[in-house]
Design a protein around this motif. Structure first.
Motif, PDB file in Angstrom:
ATOM      1  N   PRO A 198       5.249 -33.264 -28.865  1.00 60.78           N
ATOM      2  CA  PRO A 198       6.644 -32.183 -28.048  1.00 60.78           C
ATOM      3  C   PRO A 198       6.085 -31.179 -27.346  1.00 60.78           C
ATOM      4  O   PRO A 198       5.847 -31.446 -26.187  1.00 60.78           O
ATOM      5  CB  PRO A 198       7.621 -31.281 -29.393  1.00 60.78           C
ATOM      6  N   LYS A 199       4.867 -31.027 -27.310  1.00 62.54           N
ATOM      7  CA  LYS A 199       4.886 -29.920 -26.452  1.00 62.54           C
ATOM      8  C   LYS A 199       3.732 -30.715 -25.682  1.00 62.54           C
ATOM      9  O   LYS A 199       4.173 -30.052 -24.379  1.00 62.54           O
ATOM     10  CB  LYS A 199       3.290 -28.740 -27.339  1.00 62.54           C
ATOM     11  N   ALA A 200       2.945 -31.256 -25.557  1.00 65.51           N
ATOM     12  CA  ALA A 200       1.851 -32.499 -24.880  1.00 65.51           C
ATOM     13  C   ALA A 200       3.337 -32.951 -23.363  1.00 65.51           C
ATOM     14  O   ALA A 200       3.391 -33.760 -23.434  1.00 65.51           O
ATOM     15  CB  ALA A 200       1.107 -33.335 -25.898  1.00 65.51           C
ATOM     16  N   ARG A 201       4.159 -33.796 -24.993  1.00 64.13           N
ATOM     17  CA  ARG A 201       5.776 -34.299 -23.721  1.00 64.13           C
ATOM     18  C   ARG A 201       6.239 -34.153 -22.876  1.00 64.13           C
ATOM     19  O   ARG A 201       6.210 -34.174 -21.911  1.00 64.13           O
ATOM     20  CB  ARG A 201       6.383 -35.193 -25.033  1.00 64.13           C
ATOM     21  N   GLU A 202       5.978 -32.325 -23.048  1.00 63.27           N
ATOM     22  CA  GLU A 202       7.142 -31.392 -22.072  1.00 63.27           C
ATOM     23  C   GLU A 202       6.152 -31.631 -20.606  1.00 63.27           C
ATOM     24  O   GLU A 202       6.517 -31.638 -20.195  1.00 63.27           O
ATOM     25  CB  GLU A 202       7.209 -30.076 -22.950  1.00 63.27           C
ATOM     26  N   CYS A 254      -1.096 -29.839 -15.787  1.00 59.02           N
ATOM     27  CA  CYS A 254      -0.439 -30.489 -16.836  1.00 59.02           C
ATOM     28  C   CYS A 254      -0.570 -31.049 -17.121  1.00 59.02           C
ATOM     29  O   CYS A 254      -0.729 -31.533 -18.733  1.00 59.02           O
ATOM     30  CB  CYS A 254       1.385 -30.290 -15.826  1.00 59.02           C
ATOM     31  N   LEU A 255      -0.852 -31.935 -16.917  1.00 61.52           N
ATOM     32  CA  LEU A 255      -1.699 -33.113 -17.338  1.00 61.52           C
ATOM     33  C   LEU A 255      -2.368 -33.228 -18.199  1.00 61.52           C
ATOM     34  O   LEU A 255      -2.996 -33.432 -19.364  1.00 61.52           O
ATOM     35  CB  LEU A 255      -2.043 -33.978 -16.172  1.00 61.52           C
ATOM     36  N   ARG A 256      -4.055 -32.046 -17.581  1.00 64.32           N
ATOM     37  CA  ARG A 256      -4.588 -31.698 -18.965  1.00 64.32           C
ATOM     38  C   ARG A 256      -4.128 -30.877 -19.802  1.00 64.32           C
ATOM     39  O   ARG A 256      -4.662 -31.273 -20.726  1.00 64.32           O
ATOM     40  CB  ARG A 256      -5.636 -30.842 -17.628  1.00 64.32           C
ATOM     41  N   LEU A 257      -2.639 -30.535 -19.507  1.00 66.19           N
ATOM     42  CA  LEU A 257      -2.907 -29.343 -20.565  1.00 66.19           C
ATOM     43  C   LEU A 257      -2.352 -30.481 -22.104  1.00 66.19           C
ATOM     44  O   LEU A 257      -2.055 -30.160 -22.952  1.00 66.19           O
ATOM     45  CB  LEU A 257      -1.962 -28.387 -20.131  1.00 66.19           C
ATOM     46  N   SER A 258      -2.039 -30.997 -21.321  1.00 69.18           N
ATOM     47  CA  SER A 258      -0.735 -32.635 -22.070  1.00 69.18           C
ATOM     48  C   SER A 258      -2.404 -32.673 -23.222  1.00 69.18           C
ATOM     49  O   SER A 258      -1.330 -32.774 -24.090  1.00 69.18           O
ATOM     50  CB  SER A 258      -0.153 -33.333 -21.475  1.00 69.18           C
ATOM     51  N   LEU A 259      -2.918 -33.791 -22.759  1.00 68.81           N
ATOM     52  CA  LEU A 259      -3.911 -34.062 -23.560  1.00 68.81           C
ATOM     53  C   LEU A 259      -4.376 -33.186 -23.929  1.00 68.81           C
ATOM     54  O   LEU A 259      -5.225 -33.021 -25.346  1.00 68.81           O
ATOM     55  CB  LEU A 259      -4.472 -35.029 -22.273  1.00 68.81           C
ATOM     56  N   GLU A 260      -4.770 -31.953 -23.557  1.00 67.63           N
ATOM     57  CA  GLU A 260      -5.790 -30.825 -24.786  1.00 67.63           C
ATOM     58  C   GLU A 260      -3.862 -30.685 -25.869  1.00 67.63           C
ATOM     59  O   GLU A 260      -4.383 -30.672 -27.369  1.00 67.63           O
ATOM     60  CB  GLU A 260      -5.865 -29.639 -23.818  1.00 67.63           C
ATOM     61  N   LEU A 261      -3.302 -30.678 -25.771  1.00 70.00           N
ATOM     62  CA  LEU A 261      -1.823 -30.150 -26.410  1.00 70.00           C
ATOM     63  C   LEU A 261      -1.569 -31.339 -27.779  1.00 70.00           C
ATOM     64  O   LEU A 261      -1.968 -30.780 -28.874  1.00 70.00           O
ATOM     65  CB  LEU A 261      -0.474 -29.129 -26.175  1.00 70.00           C
ATOM     66  N   PHE A 262      -1.948 -32.653 -27.087  1.00 65.03           N
ATOM     67  CA  PHE A 262      -1.946 -32.931 -28.039  1.00 65.03           C
ATOM     68  C   PHE A 262      -3.057 -33.305 -29.150  1.00 65.03           C
ATOM     69  O   PHE A 262      -3.166 -33.206 -30.026  1.00 65.03           O
ATOM     70  CB  PHE A 262      -2.078 -35.203 -26.810  1.00 65.03           C
ATOM     71  N   CYS A 263      -4.305 -33.151 -28.654  1.00 63.86           N
ATOM     72  CA  CYS A 263      -5.419 -33.290 -29.196  1.00 63.86           C
ATOM     73  C   CYS A 263      -5.515 -32.050 -30.452  1.00 63.86           C
ATOM     74  O   CYS A 263      -5.269 -32.527 -31.182  1.00 63.86           O
ATOM     75  CB  CYS A 263      -6.603 -32.497 -28.710  1.00 63.86           C
ATOM     76  N   LYS A 264      -4.416 -30.616 -29.338  1.00 59.84           N
ATOM     77  CA  LYS A 264      -4.921 -29.541 -31.018  1.00 59.84           C
ATOM     78  C   LYS A 264      -3.865 -30.423 -31.160  1.00 59.84           C
ATOM     79  O   LYS A 264      -4.016 -29.664 -33.217  1.00 59.84           O
ATOM     80  CB  LYS A 264      -4.051 -28.547 -30.551  1.00 59.84           C
ATOM     81  N   ARG A 324      -2.956 -33.427 -32.923  1.00 62.12           N
ATOM     82  CA  ARG A 324      -3.301 -34.298 -33.601  1.00 62.12           C
ATOM     83  C   ARG A 324      -4.824 -34.145 -34.571  1.00 62.12           C
ATOM     84  O   ARG A 324      -4.763 -34.430 -35.446  1.00 62.12           O
ATOM     85  CB  ARG A 324      -4.301 -35.431 -32.567  1.00 62.12           C
ATOM     86  N   TYR A 325      -5.591 -33.063 -34.029  1.00 58.96           N
ATOM     87  CA  TYR A 325      -6.195 -32.771 -34.688  1.00 58.96           C
ATOM     88  C   TYR A 325      -6.424 -31.776 -35.189  1.00 58.96           C
ATOM     89  O   TYR A 325      -7.324 -31.006 -36.059  1.00 58.96           O
ATOM     90  CB  TYR A 325      -7.783 -32.481 -34.268  1.00 58.96           C
ATOM     91  N   GLN A 326      -5.334 -30.582 -35.640  1.00 62.27           N
ATOM     92  CA  GLN A 326      -4.553 -30.276 -36.773  1.00 62.27           C
ATOM     93  C   GLN A 326      -5.484 -28.813 -35.830  1.00 62.27           C
ATOM     94  O   GLN A 326      -6.432 -28.027 -36.588  1.00 62.27           O
ATOM     95  CB  GLN A 326      -4.213 -29.610 -37.447  1.00 62.27           C
ATOM     96  N   ASN A 327      -5.911 -28.051 -34.530  1.00 59.38           N
ATOM     97  CA  ASN A 327      -7.154 -27.505 -34.796  1.00 59.38           C
ATOM     98  C   ASN A 327      -6.501 -26.871 -32.993  1.00 59.38           C
ATOM     99  O   ASN A 327      -5.923 -27.114 -32.644  1.00 59.38           O
ATOM    100  CB  ASN A 327      -8.561 -27.862 -34.413  1.00 59.38           C
ATOM    101  N   GLU A 328      -7.389 -25.788 -32.947  1.00 60.60           N
ATOM    102  CA  GLU A 328      -6.922 -25.150 -31.083  1.00 60.60           C
ATOM    103  C   GLU A 328      -8.063 -24.655 -30.349  1.00 60.60           C
ATOM    104  O   GLU A 328      -8.320 -24.287 -30.219  1.00 60.60           O
ATOM    105  CB  GLU A 328      -6.667 -23.410 -31.591  1.00 60.60           C
ATOM    106  N   LYS A 329      -9.422 -25.646 -30.073  1.00 59.27           N
ATOM    107  CA  LYS A 329     -10.142 -26.011 -29.319  1.00 59.27           C
ATOM    108  C   LYS A 329      -9.591 -27.119 -28.215  1.00 59.27           C
ATOM    109  O   LYS A 329      -8.465 -27.395 -28.411  1.00 59.27           O
ATOM    110  CB  LYS A 329     -10.947 -27.038 -29.865  1.00 59.27           C
ATOM    111  N   SER A 330     -10.529 -26.371 -27.354  1.00 55.49           N
ATOM    112  CA  SER A 330     -10.382 -26.704 -25.910  1.00 55.49           C
ATOM    113  C   SER A 330     -10.475 -27.899 -25.982  1.00 55.49           C
ATOM    114  O   SER A 330     -11.101 -28.388 -26.793  1.00 55.49           O
ATOM    115  CB  SER A 330     -11.143 -26.185 -25.244  1.00 55.49           C
ATOM    116  N   LEU A 331      -9.664 -28.746 -24.687  1.00 53.27           N
ATOM    117  CA  LEU A 331     -10.262 -30.257 -24.746  1.00 53.27           C
ATOM    118  C   LEU A 331     -10.826 -30.630 -24.701  1.00 53.27           C
ATOM    119  O   LEU A 331     -11.770 -31.958 -25.263  1.00 53.27           O
ATOM    120  CB  LEU A 331      -9.232 -30.700 -22.991  1.00 53.27           C
TER     121      LEU A 331
END
Length: 125
Positions: free
Chosen positions: A9-13, A34-44, A46-53
């Protein structure tokens, strides 16, 4: 793409906000961010971490390898991802020099990055 991101949901928003901004054509810099943040939030998520993209690249490469994606396409994916992050850093985060054509390209590239990872959930590539 928005339907594919229902479980994120965060990535979708953020992706939805980028689409809204691009449709109005007046906030190119914000849309790309926003696109970059979407991808970063998706990865966070998906991989259950708080790492940057930028710190997700090795995890993504490993996942694509585990899913059977060819070495050439894995390398293409991670190389494009590195340039995507560099473009965003130099022309969006620290500058406002991106144009509408670059924003359009970023939209489709972000969707392609997301889609390949989401497809890997459904089957071995």
């Amino acid at each position: 793409m928005l339907g594919w991101l229902d479980a994120y949901p965060k990535a979708r928003e953020q992706y939805r906000e980028a689409l809204r901004l691009l449709l109005h054509g007046d906030r190119t810099r914000k849309a790309i961010d926003c696109l970059r943040l979407s991808l970063e939030l998706f990865c966070k998520q998906r991989y259950q971490n708080e790492k940057s993209l930028e710190n997700q690249f090795s995890l993504i490469g490993s996942e694509l390898a585990d899913r059977g994606l060819s070495a050439e396409l894995r390398n293409l994916y991670t190389t494009l991802l590195a340039y995507y992050a560099k473009f965003n850093n130099e022309h969006v985060k620290h500058d406002d020099s991106a144009n509408a054509a670059e924003a359009d390209f970023a939209l489709y590239l972000t969707g392609s990055f997301l889609r390949l990872l989401l497809l890997s959930d459904r089957e071995t590539l």
